[in-house]
Design an enzyme around this catalytic site. Sequence first.
Site, PDB file in Angstrom:
ATOM      1  N   GLY A   1      -5.002 -22.102  42.106  1.00  0.00           N
ATOM      2  CA  GLY A   1      -6.539 -21.770  41.701  1.00  0.00           C
ATOM      3  C   GLY A   1      -6.814 -21.934  40.213  1.00  0.00           C
ATOM      4  O   GLY A   1      -7.034 -22.913  39.722  1.00  0.00           O
ATOM      5  N   GLY A   2      -6.676 -20.672  39.552  1.00  0.00           N
ATOM      6  CA  GLY A   2      -7.217 -20.792  38.116  1.00  0.00           C
ATOM      7  C   GLY A   2      -6.679 -21.852  37.166  1.00  0.00           C
ATOM      8  O   GLY A   2      -7.496 -22.568  36.629  1.00  0.00           O
TER       9      GLY A   2
ATOM     10  N   HIS B   1      -8.189 -18.206  53.529  1.00  0.00           N
ATOM     11  CA  HIS B   1      -7.766 -17.946  52.193  1.00  0.00           C
ATOM     12  C   HIS B   1      -8.012 -16.208  52.340  1.00  0.00           C
ATOM     13  O   HIS B   1      -9.062 -15.874  52.693  1.00  0.00           O
ATOM     14  CB  HIS B   1      -8.839 -18.761  51.119  1.00  0.00           C
ATOM     15  CG  HIS B   1      -8.103 -18.412  49.798  1.00  0.00           C
ATOM     16  ND1 HIS B   1      -8.394 -17.194  49.305  1.00  0.00           N
ATOM     17  CD2 HIS B   1      -7.396 -19.076  48.819  1.00  0.00           C
ATOM     18  CE1 HIS B   1      -7.951 -17.199  47.879  1.00  0.00           C
ATOM     19  NE2 HIS B   1      -7.250 -18.448  47.886  1.00  0.00           N
TER      20      HIS B   1
ATOM     21  N   GLU C   1       0.606 -17.186  50.307  1.00  0.00           N
ATOM     22  CA  GLU C   1      -0.092 -16.817  49.051  1.00  0.00           C
ATOM     23  C   GLU C   1      -0.127 -15.005  49.226  1.00  0.00           C
ATOM     24  O   GLU C   1      -0.927 -14.684  49.906  1.00  0.00           O
ATOM     25  CB  GLU C   1      -1.256 -17.183  49.194  1.00  0.00           C
ATOM     26  CG  GLU C   1      -1.696 -18.726  48.767  1.00  0.00           C
ATOM     27  CD  GLU C   1      -2.823 -19.134  48.482  1.00  0.00           C
ATOM     28  OE1 GLU C   1      -3.105 -19.704  47.101  1.00  0.00           O
ATOM     29  OE2 GLU C   1      -4.022 -18.761  48.732  1.00  0.00           O
TER      30      GLU C   1
ATOM     31  N   GLY D   1      -4.632 -14.868  41.465  1.00  0.00           N
ATOM     32  CA  GLY D   1      -5.590 -14.430  40.428  1.00  0.00           C
ATOM     33  C   GLY D   1      -5.015 -13.482  39.229  1.00  0.00           C
ATOM     34  O   GLY D   1      -5.949 -12.845  38.406  1.00  0.00           O
TER      35      GLY D   1
ATOM     36  N   ASN E   1      -7.634 -25.260  44.207  1.00  0.00           N
ATOM     37  CA  ASN E   1      -8.471 -24.475  44.830  1.00  0.00           C
ATOM     38  C   ASN E   1      -9.559 -23.927  43.998  1.00  0.00           C
ATOM     39  O   ASN E   1      -9.210 -23.052  42.955  1.00  0.00           O
ATOM     40  CB  ASN E   1      -8.204 -23.463  45.663  1.00  0.00           C
ATOM     41  CG  ASN E   1      -9.163 -22.467  46.189  1.00  0.00           C
ATOM     42  OD1 ASN E   1     -10.353 -22.779  46.232  1.00  0.00           O
ATOM     43  ND2 ASN E   1      -8.708 -21.288  46.555  1.00  0.00           N
ATOM     44  N   TRP E   2     -10.649 -24.596  43.690  1.00  0.00           N
ATOM     45  CA  TRP E   2     -11.532 -24.376  42.532  1.00  0.00           C
ATOM     46  C   TRP E   2     -12.466 -23.162  42.685  1.00  0.00           C
ATOM     47  O   TRP E   2     -13.257 -22.761  41.865  1.00  0.00           O
ATOM     48  CB  TRP E   2     -12.619 -25.570  42.231  1.00  0.00           C
ATOM     49  CG  TRP E   2     -11.962 -26.626  41.424  1.00  0.00           C
ATOM     50  CD1 TRP E   2     -10.606 -26.679  41.129  1.00  0.00           C
ATOM     51  CD2 TRP E   2     -12.497 -27.727  40.928  1.00  0.00           C
ATOM     52  NE1 TRP E   2     -10.360 -27.906  40.237  1.00  0.00           N
ATOM     53  CE2 TRP E   2     -11.654 -28.612  40.295  1.00  0.00           C
ATOM     54  CE3 TRP E   2     -13.720 -28.436  40.762  1.00  0.00           C
ATOM     55  CZ2 TRP E   2     -11.727 -29.587  39.706  1.00  0.00           C
ATOM     56  CZ3 TRP E   2     -13.918 -29.553  40.401  1.00  0.00           C
ATOM     57  CH2 TRP E   2     -13.214 -30.142  39.995  1.00  0.00           C
ATOM     58  N   LYS E   3     -12.322 -22.575  44.022  1.00  0.00           N
ATOM     59  CA  LYS E   3     -13.226 -21.375  44.425  1.00  0.00           C
ATOM     60  C   LYS E   3     -14.947 -21.860  43.964  1.00  0.00           C
ATOM     61  O   LYS E   3     -15.311 -22.707  44.113  1.00  0.00           O
ATOM     62  CB  LYS E   3     -12.480 -20.048  43.749  1.00  0.00           C
ATOM     63  CG  LYS E   3     -10.961 -20.118  44.069  1.00  0.00           C
ATOM     64  CD  LYS E   3     -10.592 -18.950  43.467  1.00  0.00           C
ATOM     65  CE  LYS E   3      -8.966 -18.767  43.682  1.00  0.00           C
ATOM     66  NZ  LYS E   3      -8.305 -17.677  43.601  1.00  0.00           N
TER      67      LYS E   3
ATOM     68  N   GLU F   1      -9.431 -14.359  49.968  1.00  0.00           N
ATOM     69  CA  GLU F   1     -10.796 -14.063  49.495  1.00  0.00           C
ATOM     70  C   GLU F   1     -11.615 -14.124  50.905  1.00  0.00           C
ATOM     71  O   GLU F   1     -12.506 -13.353  50.881  1.00  0.00           O
ATOM     72  CB  GLU F   1     -11.092 -14.941  48.431  1.00  0.00           C
ATOM     73  CG  GLU F   1     -10.249 -14.765  46.928  1.00  0.00           C
ATOM     74  CD  GLU F   1     -10.143 -15.794  46.142  1.00  0.00           C
ATOM     75  OE1 GLU F   1     -10.943 -16.579  46.062  1.00  0.00           O
ATOM     76  OE2 GLU F   1      -9.204 -15.432  45.240  1.00  0.00           O
TER      77      GLU F   1
ATOM     78  N   SER G   1      -1.051 -17.446  41.152  1.00  0.00           N
ATOM     79  CA  SER G   1      -0.639 -17.693  39.807  1.00  0.00           C
ATOM     80  C   SER G   1       0.327 -18.587  39.379  1.00  0.00           C
ATOM     81  O   SER G   1       0.968 -18.704  38.549  1.00  0.00           O
ATOM     82  CB  SER G   1      -0.327 -16.174  39.250  1.00  0.00           C
ATOM     83  OG  SER G   1      -1.252 -15.373  39.433  1.00  0.00           O
TER      84      SER G   1
HETATM   85  C1  PEP Z   1      -5.620 -19.383  45.170  1.00  0.00           C
HETATM   86  O1  PEP Z   1      -6.897 -19.350  45.079  1.00  0.00           O
HETATM   87  O2  PEP Z   1      -5.406 -19.967  46.367  1.00  0.00           O
HETATM   88  C2  PEP Z   1      -4.699 -19.048  43.993  1.00  0.00           C
HETATM   89  C3  PEP Z   1      -3.440 -19.082  44.212  1.00  0.00           C
HETATM   90  O3  PEP Z   1      -5.195 -18.760  43.051  1.00  0.00           O
HETATM   91  P1  PEP Z   1      -4.607 -18.465  41.514  1.00  0.00           P
HETATM   92  O4  PEP Z   1      -3.414 -19.746  41.128  1.00  0.00           O
HETATM   93  O5  PEP Z   1      -5.574 -18.418  40.540  1.00  0.00           O
HETATM   94  O6  PEP Z   1      -3.894 -17.267  41.863  1.00  0.00           O
END
Ligand code: PEP
Length: 245
Positions: free
Chosen positions: A227-228, A93, A161, A167, A7-9, A95, A206
């Site tokens: 994500g990151g 999600h 999640e 994040g 997930n590049w957001k 966010e 994470s």
């Molecule tokens: C996400 O955006 O779904 C996520 C899990 O982000 P991260 O891996 O950065 O915590």
Amino acid sequence: MRCVVANWKMNLLYADASNFCTEFAKHYTPAEDVRVAIAPPTVLLWTIHSQLRERGITTFAQNGHFEPKGAFTGELSMAQIRDAGCSGVILGHSERRQMFGETNEALVKKVHAAQERKLLPLLCIGETMAEREREQTFSVLQTQLSVLKGASRGPIWVAYEPVWAIGTGRTADTYQIGEAHAFIREELRVILGEQGGSVPILYGGSVAPQNFEQILSVPEVAGGLVGGASLDPMAFAQMVKIAQS
Ligand code: PEP
């Protein structure tokens, strides 16, 4: 089957995405039992689709609207997402729930619209730290999963999640992941019947190359929503490799 989804957001520009494809392709060998998808920002969907489709990588959108078309400035219909080459769409999600007012009511319609257009819905669910501290984790997950009640029998993936792990560099521990995933599995069986026993349940929050193997060892964890760490092609390729082993 395992699933690893990036997930590049709202990150990366065209040149970065193009470099990502080149680097990732060098380190990636497809394996039959692991599905890999990338959910880039909408403007980069074609870049990823055109450069990695032949390597078996699929693209997901990060959101989609339930209406088929019309005056919804800034939105994308499920048909448009499908038309852009996507095979799936991330829905719910945290966010989007927290910053853009995404509700469970809207998600019922989004899941339905995605399935109608043959897009795989990847439904994200998870509790905030305040909800965990109030011992509401399971009731929150139950409410969020209830959006699947009217879902058709097409493929569905779910990602657990915990909001406090997204994040933050702070992953849930294996006990917390295990009990949440076991609860989700039971709920899916109640909601979807037999199909609920085989819906892949991914963990997100994470995830990184250093912790992915341990997370995957937890029963009922079928993969990761990353994500990151997915912005780095080497790290993402490494996580795919871990899922393949
Ligand atoms: C996400 O955006 O779904 C996520 C899990 O982000 P991260 O891996 O950065 O915590």
